[in-house]
Design a protein around this motif. Structure first.
Motif, short mmCIF file in Angstrom:
data_model
loop_
_atom_site.label_atom_id
_atom_site.label_comp_id
_atom_site.label_asym_id
_atom_site.label_seq_id
_atom_site.Cartn_x
_atom_site.Cartn_y
_atom_site.Cartn_z
N GLY A 120 0.80 -1.22 0.00
CA GLY A 120 0.00 0.00 0.00
C GLY A 120 0.83 1.26 0.00
N ALA A 121 2.13 1.13 0.20
CA ALA A 121 3.08 2.26 0.19
C ALA A 121 2.54 3.47 0.95
CB ALA A 121 3.46 2.63 -1.24
N PRO A 122 2.30 3.32 2.27
CA PRO A 122 1.77 4.46 3.03
C PRO A 122 2.79 5.59 3.11
CG PRO A 122 2.40 2.69 4.52
CD PRO A 122 2.54 2.16 3.12
N TYR A 123 2.26 6.79 3.31
CA TYR A 123 3.12 7.95 3.47
C TYR A 123 3.88 7.86 4.79
CZ TYR A 123 0.86 10.39 -0.36
OH TYR A 123 0.42 10.75 -1.59
N THR A 124 5.08 8.40 4.77
CA THR A 124 5.83 8.57 6.01
C THR A 124 5.88 10.07 6.30
OG1 THR A 124 7.99 8.75 4.93
CG2 THR A 124 7.26 6.53 5.60
N TYR A 125 6.27 10.40 7.52
CA TYR A 125 6.37 11.80 7.93
C TYR A 125 7.77 12.07 8.48
CZ TYR A 125 1.44 11.38 7.26
OH TYR A 125 0.23 11.14 6.68
N VAL A 126 8.27 13.25 8.16
CA VAL A 126 9.58 13.71 8.61
C VAL A 126 9.46 15.15 9.07
CG1 VAL A 126 10.86 12.13 7.10
CG2 VAL A 126 10.31 14.42 6.29
N THR A 127 10.38 15.57 9.92
CA THR A 127 10.39 16.96 10.37
C THR A 127 11.04 17.84 9.32
OG1 THR A 127 12.47 16.60 11.54
CG2 THR A 127 10.42 16.37 12.83
N THR A 128 10.85 19.14 9.47
CA THR A 128 11.32 20.13 8.50
C THR A 128 12.39 21.04 9.11
OG1 THR A 128 9.69 21.75 9.21
CG2 THR A 128 9.03 20.22 7.45
N GLU A 129 12.92 21.89 8.28
CA GLU A 129 13.84 22.92 8.76
C GLU A 129 13.12 23.85 9.73
OE1 GLU A 129 16.07 26.62 6.74
OE2 GLU A 129 16.65 24.66 5.92
N GLN A 130 11.83 24.12 9.46
CA GLN A 130 11.04 24.96 10.37
C GLN A 130 10.96 24.34 11.76
OE1 GLN A 130 9.89 28.03 10.16
NE2 GLN A 130 8.99 27.89 12.20
N PHE A 131 10.89 23.02 11.83
CA PHE A 131 10.92 22.32 13.12
C PHE A 131 12.21 22.65 13.86
CE2 PHE A 131 12.72 18.63 15.34
CZ PHE A 131 11.78 18.44 16.34
N LEU A 132 13.34 22.55 13.15
CA LEU A 132 14.63 22.86 13.78
C LEU A 132 14.67 24.30 14.27
CD1 LEU A 132 17.05 21.10 11.25
CD2 LEU A 132 16.33 20.26 13.49
#
Length: 159
Positions: A120-132
């Motif tokens: 099903g190739a679900p989406y993954t989530y990652v943090t951003t530069e804005q998070f940093l």
């Protein structure tokens, strides 16, 4: 601003680090500072002057307005990225709502990462530069380790 951009502007023969140190010294005692975040440098208001500048600019509070559970999910994403909603479910023992993921995405703290290689190739989530930037981190390696979090009382040693 990333180091590469600064080096391109000042030229190859100049030391970006020395220029930043000189700028920081020039700004000493003023309402702004140069801070290293997200792998680059940022010119920003010193925390002591922030309320006065917000009032003068009539911009009000610009906090992230995150609930405690939102922060917990954001921390799980930061520590386990790239992670799917199912991966978050395994951590928290319950479904993580699309609305919560949407709130974090709307604030620019996370984005979708690579598709998971699972069925099903679900989406993954990652943090951003804005998070940093929001959490004043130079990189993800600056996230506190488990012992630091226990010492700060954020988690207990039995967790």
């Amino acid at each position: 601003m990333p180091r590469e951009d600064l080096a391109r502007v000042v030229g190859q023969g100049a030391s970006v680090e020395l220029l930043i140190e000189d700028l920081a010294a020039d700004l000493d005692g003023r309402s702004f500072e140069v801070t290293k975040v997200a792998g680059g440098w940022m010119l920003r208001t010193r925390p002591a002057y922030a309320p006065a500048i917000r009032t003068a600019a009539d911009i009000g509070e610009q906090d992230l307005d995150l609930r405690e559970y939102d922060v917990a999910v954001l921390a799980a994403i930061a520590y386990h990225q790239p992670i799917t909603r199912d991966g978050l479910k395994d951590i928290f023992g319950k479904e993580i709502s699309r609305d919560l993921i949407g709130r974090l995405h709307a604030r620019g703290l996370i984005v979708t990462g690579p598709r998971s290689p699972r069925r099903g190739a679900p989406y993954t989530y990652v943090t951003t530069e804005q998070f940093l930037v929001a959490f004043d981190l130079e990189s993800l390696q600056d996230l506190p380790d488990r012992e630091q979090m226990e010492d700060a009382g954020v988690i207990n040693s039995q967790s």
